[in-house]
Design an enzyme around this catalytic site. Sequence first.
Site, short mmCIF file in Angstrom:
data_model
loop_
_atom_site.label_atom_id
_atom_site.label_comp_id
_atom_site.label_asym_id
_atom_site.label_seq_id
_atom_site.Cartn_x
_atom_site.Cartn_y
_atom_site.Cartn_z
N CYS A 88 0.62 -0.85 0.06
CA CYS A 88 -0.25 -0.33 -0.31
C CYS A 88 0.88 1.61 0.23
CB CYS A 88 -1.02 -0.21 1.97
SG CYS A 88 -1.71 -1.46 1.74
O1 KQY Z 1 -4.11 1.05 0.90
C1 KQY Z 1 -3.86 1.21 2.06
N1 KQY Z 1 -4.70 0.50 2.36
C2 KQY Z 1 -4.75 2.71 2.50
C3 KQY Z 1 -5.21 2.19 3.65
C4 KQY Z 1 -5.48 3.79 4.69
C5 KQY Z 1 -5.36 3.63 5.76
C6 KQY Z 1 -5.99 5.40 6.64
N2 KQY Z 1 -5.70 4.83 8.05
#
Ligand code: KQY
Length: 368
Positions: free
Chosen positions: A357
């Site tokens: 991510c």
């Molecule tokens: O892709 C992802 N796991 C993004 C997560 C965003 C989390 C914001 N608190």
Amino acid sequence: MTTLTSTPRADGFHMPAEWAPQTQVWMVWPERPDNWRLGGKPVQADHVTLAKAIARFQPVTVGVSAGQYDNARARLDMPNIRLVEMSSDDAWVRDTGPTFVINQSGEVRGVDWGFNAWGGFDGGLYSPWNRDEQVASKVLEIERSPRYHTEGFVLEGGSIHVDGEGTLITTEECLLNRNRNPHLSRAQIEAVLSAHLSVDKIIWLPDGLFNDETDGHVDNFCCYVRPGEVLLAWTDDPQDPNYPRCRAALNVLESTTDAKGRSFVVHRMPIPGPLYATEEECAGVDPVAGTQERNPSVRLAGSYVNFLIVNGGIIAPAFQDPRDDEARAILQKLFPEHEVVMIPGREMLLGGGNIHCLTQQQPAPAKR
Ligand code: KQY
């Protein structure tokens, strides 16, 4: 910057698989104190470890705010790591950055999807998100890459995985969520994906991992390891809320074929934990109305599937969990030509995601 009015498919571009050669990986420096505990200091240390782990294999570019530039520059002390000043709302460049596409001549362009912070005002994780919305176009501008823009179509890069040979895997929990593209049907969403990534078949897993605050991004649950072979997060514990999710995904994968007519080989990856944030970790996050609340009773969506493939390397999270060694062994067996590097993943997990991510690979413009 050139914004094109055609589509990648019409122009002969497709999204390559993550194992295709890459020129660099993009990252964005984490700092927002309502998401990262203690003003972001612990996760910044692990972000540095992540950037340096990738930089052993290939260049890394890190976008960083003006306020954090000196701090990040001092810590990211490796020649292969370039910093560019870039404002953002948070660090999730998998979701805010462009999805790169490539053509047969090796030319690289980028798709700039709509971004609404994982659900806008219907379950989204923070507001405003206007600076995150600009990250993809800023990256493409720096790279002088032509941009496709999906006006009115919301998508995060973490919600898709492709094999580079015509098949895409996603989850209904995310892409069919009413907080993403409620004006579009499943068929219309498939048409947008097909036009922008040149995929011919879409595999819809019902759900992602339990409690994933992105509404079940596939990159935390199931990924490709090579065409026709996927790695699926797995539990054999019927009491685990992931139990029905894993089985439902397996059923889909076992009862379908990919765009090339292949049946799937499904490898299983144990889920760490169950993992929870401590009272102390939650207390370190500055609470702000409209931002995801942190609570020690809420199960964290920890997953070894949230790893990144780079040129010759697999960068994967470790959780100081008894299953870390098994996860490493599974990854090394599945990627015998890559060096598996595990780095601390807990601080990233506390912020709601992990290595995949927080990174975005840019394919190499080699002749194909
Ligand atoms: O892709 C992802 N796991 C993004 C997560 C965003 C989390 C914001 N608190």
